[in-house]
Scaffold this motif. Structure first.
Motif, PDB file in Angstrom:
ATOM      1  N   ILE A  11      53.725  57.331 -27.185  1.00  9.61           N
ATOM      2  CA  ILE A  11      54.329  55.996 -27.319  1.00  9.61           C
ATOM      3  C   ILE A  11      53.444  55.101 -28.175  1.00  9.61           C
ATOM      4  O   ILE A  11      53.928  54.376 -29.051  1.00  9.61           O
ATOM      5  CB  ILE A  11      54.545  55.345 -25.929  1.00  9.61           C
ATOM      6  CG1 ILE A  11      55.637  56.094 -25.167  1.00  9.61           C
ATOM      7  CG2 ILE A  11      54.949  53.879 -26.076  1.00  9.61           C
ATOM      8  CD1 ILE A  11      55.914  55.526 -23.799  1.00  9.61           C
ATOM      9  N   LEU A  49      53.950  55.970 -31.720  1.00  8.28           N
ATOM     10  CA  LEU A  49      55.240  55.445 -32.197  1.00  8.28           C
ATOM     11  C   LEU A  49      55.116  53.958 -32.503  1.00  8.28           C
ATOM     12  O   LEU A  49      55.593  53.473 -33.531  1.00  8.28           O
ATOM     13  CB  LEU A  49      56.337  55.652 -31.135  1.00  8.28           C
ATOM     14  CG  LEU A  49      56.889  57.056 -30.932  1.00  8.28           C
ATOM     15  CD1 LEU A  49      57.879  57.056 -29.772  1.00  8.28           C
ATOM     16  CD2 LEU A  49      57.589  57.532 -32.200  1.00  8.28           C
ATOM     17  N   GLU A  50      54.483  53.233 -31.574  1.00 10.33           N
ATOM     18  CA  GLU A  50      54.341  51.784 -31.754  1.00 10.33           C
ATOM     19  C   GLU A  50      53.490  51.458 -32.968  1.00 10.33           C
ATOM     20  O   GLU A  50      53.762  50.512 -33.701  1.00 10.33           O
ATOM     21  CB  GLU A  50      53.739  51.158 -30.487  1.00 10.33           C
ATOM     22  CG  GLU A  50      54.758  51.082 -29.362  1.00 10.33           C
ATOM     23  CD  GLU A  50      54.167  50.588 -28.052  1.00 10.33           C
ATOM     24  OE1 GLU A  50      54.936  50.139 -27.203  1.00 10.33           O
ATOM     25  OE2 GLU A  50      52.936  50.666 -27.887  1.00 10.33           O
ATOM     26  N   LEU A  81      53.316  53.259 -35.645  1.00 13.38           N
ATOM     27  CA  LEU A  81      54.119  53.542 -36.831  1.00 13.38           C
ATOM     28  C   LEU A  81      55.017  52.370 -37.206  1.00 13.38           C
ATOM     29  O   LEU A  81      55.242  52.096 -38.374  1.00 13.38           O
ATOM     30  CB  LEU A  81      54.983  54.781 -36.593  1.00 13.38           C
ATOM     31  CG  LEU A  81      54.343  56.101 -36.951  1.00 13.38           C
ATOM     32  CD1 LEU A  81      55.287  57.239 -36.592  1.00 13.38           C
ATOM     33  CD2 LEU A  81      54.038  56.146 -38.449  1.00 13.38           C
ATOM     34  N   GLU A 121      59.851  55.233 -39.746  1.00 14.86           N
ATOM     35  CA  GLU A 121      59.769  53.976 -38.999  1.00 14.86           C
ATOM     36  C   GLU A 121      61.042  53.727 -38.200  1.00 14.86           C
ATOM     37  O   GLU A 121      60.988  53.329 -37.051  1.00 14.86           O
ATOM     38  CB  GLU A 121      59.563  52.804 -39.965  1.00 14.86           C
ATOM     39  CG  GLU A 121      58.140  52.285 -39.960  1.00 14.86           C
ATOM     40  CD  GLU A 121      57.930  51.235 -41.024  1.00 14.86           C
ATOM     41  OE1 GLU A 121      58.709  50.266 -41.040  1.00 14.86           O
ATOM     42  OE2 GLU A 121      57.012  51.395 -41.837  1.00 14.86           O
ATOM     43  N   SER A 173      61.177  56.028 -35.261  1.00 17.76           N
ATOM     44  CA  SER A 173      60.236  55.624 -34.214  1.00 17.76           C
ATOM     45  C   SER A 173      60.790  54.459 -33.419  1.00 17.76           C
ATOM     46  O   SER A 173      60.676  54.410 -32.205  1.00 17.76           O
ATOM     47  CB  SER A 173      58.896  55.226 -34.822  1.00 17.76           C
ATOM     48  OG  SER A 173      58.426  56.248 -35.644  1.00 17.76           O
ATOM     49  N   ILE A 184      61.596  54.352 -29.445  1.00 19.13           N
ATOM     50  CA  ILE A 184      61.032  53.356 -28.515  1.00 19.13           C
ATOM     51  C   ILE A 184      62.152  52.665 -27.745  1.00 19.13           C
ATOM     52  O   ILE A 184      62.057  52.466 -26.533  1.00 19.13           O
ATOM     53  CB  ILE A 184      60.203  52.298 -29.291  1.00 19.13           C
ATOM     54  CG1 ILE A 184      58.987  52.953 -29.921  1.00 19.13           C
ATOM     55  CG2 ILE A 184      59.836  51.133 -28.391  1.00 19.13           C
ATOM     56  CD1 ILE A 184      57.697  52.761 -29.188  1.00 19.13           C
ATOM     57  N   ILE A 195      63.510  55.024 -25.138  1.00 21.17           N
ATOM     58  CA  ILE A 195      62.541  55.174 -24.035  1.00 21.17           C
ATOM     59  C   ILE A 195      62.638  53.989 -23.087  1.00 21.17           C
ATOM     60  O   ILE A 195      62.725  54.146 -21.869  1.00 21.17           O
ATOM     61  CB  ILE A 195      61.102  55.305 -24.594  1.00 21.17           C
ATOM     62  CG1 ILE A 195      60.923  56.660 -25.285  1.00 21.17           C
ATOM     63  CG2 ILE A 195      60.075  55.146 -23.476  1.00 21.17           C
ATOM     64  CD1 ILE A 195      59.646  56.771 -26.092  1.00 21.17           C
TER      65      ILE A 195
END
Lengths: 98, 190
Positions: free
Chosen positions: A88, A91-92, A94, B4, B7, B11, B14
């Motif tokens: 996570i 991902l954040e 990125l 991007e 991702s 997120i 999730i």
């Protein structure tokens, strides 16, 4: 940049595996049927992803009988939780949330 | 760039799954309004026609069972409309956490009544209902927590002025439910 991407865990590349880890990171245990309903996937699909996560040591499986019916419940391992948190964070990174 | 977007989508997915698997979000606002109206109707019937405490308990029980059934039915429908299941590990957890204080309060109310402590029946039930909501709020819409706090305060004030029990009942079970139901309806839909 290369460094950022290498922090992404290959094990979590599939959306379904991410979903499984999301549920198990905020619930102590979750059973197969409830996972299936939450993630809206087929039996076979879910089972194969669960197997892969189990093989990678990210989750553990507990089989028991409730009212004589087999019940399989899953929980995240320490390793799985740490790997998921790191994923996570990657991902954040990125998308530029810090 | 593509990375991007992926991702960001990851997120978002999730977060959504984490929220949906820890909170029951299909609670119906409309059922709150209807429960409030039932409580006000019950208060009116009690005020006009009833002078013994056991028939009063009967009216209260009917209001409670009616409200819970409507809340249950409308929430099942809402879950279905949103393409979700009603019986999930989290909805079961919410119900267990709701019913432990609620049943305790109900038993206490009956005990007080049978001992002739009429004055404590409504305030005690309001307090335990408030505790039940505070307890269940961890597993459903967070706003329920504040409704619970308001019920507890109403109950506590009523222990000081027990003669106002009919007003306390109308406010705690009637007006608070209608107002909260309308707010929830506006925020999350039917």
């Amino acid at each position: 940049m290369k460094n950022l991407i290498s922090n992404l865990d290959k094990t979590f590349e599939s959306r379904i595996r991410l979903g499984i880890m999301s549920v198990l990171s905020v619930n102590e245990t979750y059973d197969f049927n409830s996972l299936k309903e939450t993630l809206q996937v087929t039996d076979g699909n879910l089972a194969s992803h669960l197997k892969a996560l189990e093989k990678a040591g990210m989750i553990q499986v507990e089989k028991q009988f409730i009212n004589r019916k087999p019940n399989t419940s899953y929980s995240a391992t320490e390793k799985g939780l740490a790997a998921f948190r790191q994923h996570i964070a990657a991902l954040e990174n990125l998308i530029g949330i810090h | 760039m593509n990375n991007e977007i992926n991702s960001l989508e990851d997120i978002k997915a999730i977060r959504k799954i984490m929220e949906e698997s820890t909170r029951f979000l299909s609670l119906s606002g409309l059922s709150g309004v209807l429960a409030g109206i039932a409580a006000l109707a019950g208060a009116l019937i009690a005020w006009l026609f009833i002078d013994d405490s056991w028939s009063l308990m009967g009216v209260a029980a009917v209001v409670l069972v009616l409200s819970l059934s409507v809340a249950f039915w409308l929430s099942v429908k809402k879950a279905k409309r949103e393409g979700k299941h009603f019986w999930t590990p989290v909805s079961k957890k919410m119900l267990v956490h709701l019913f432990i204080p609620l049943v305790t309060g109900g038993i206490l109310a009956v005990v007080f009544m049978s001992q002739g402590n009429m004055q404590l029946v409504v305030p005690v039930f309001l307090i335990f209902y408030g505790l039940a909501l505070v307890n269940a709020a961890k597993y459903t819409l967070g706003e329920i927590f504040y409704l619970g706090i308001l019920e507890i305060i109403t109950g506590l004030v009523l222990t000081i002025f027990p003669g106002w029990w009919l007003i306390g009942w109308s406010f705690g079970f009637g007006i608070l439910h209608v107002v909260y139901g309308l707010v929830m309806y506006g925020k999350y839909g039917r």
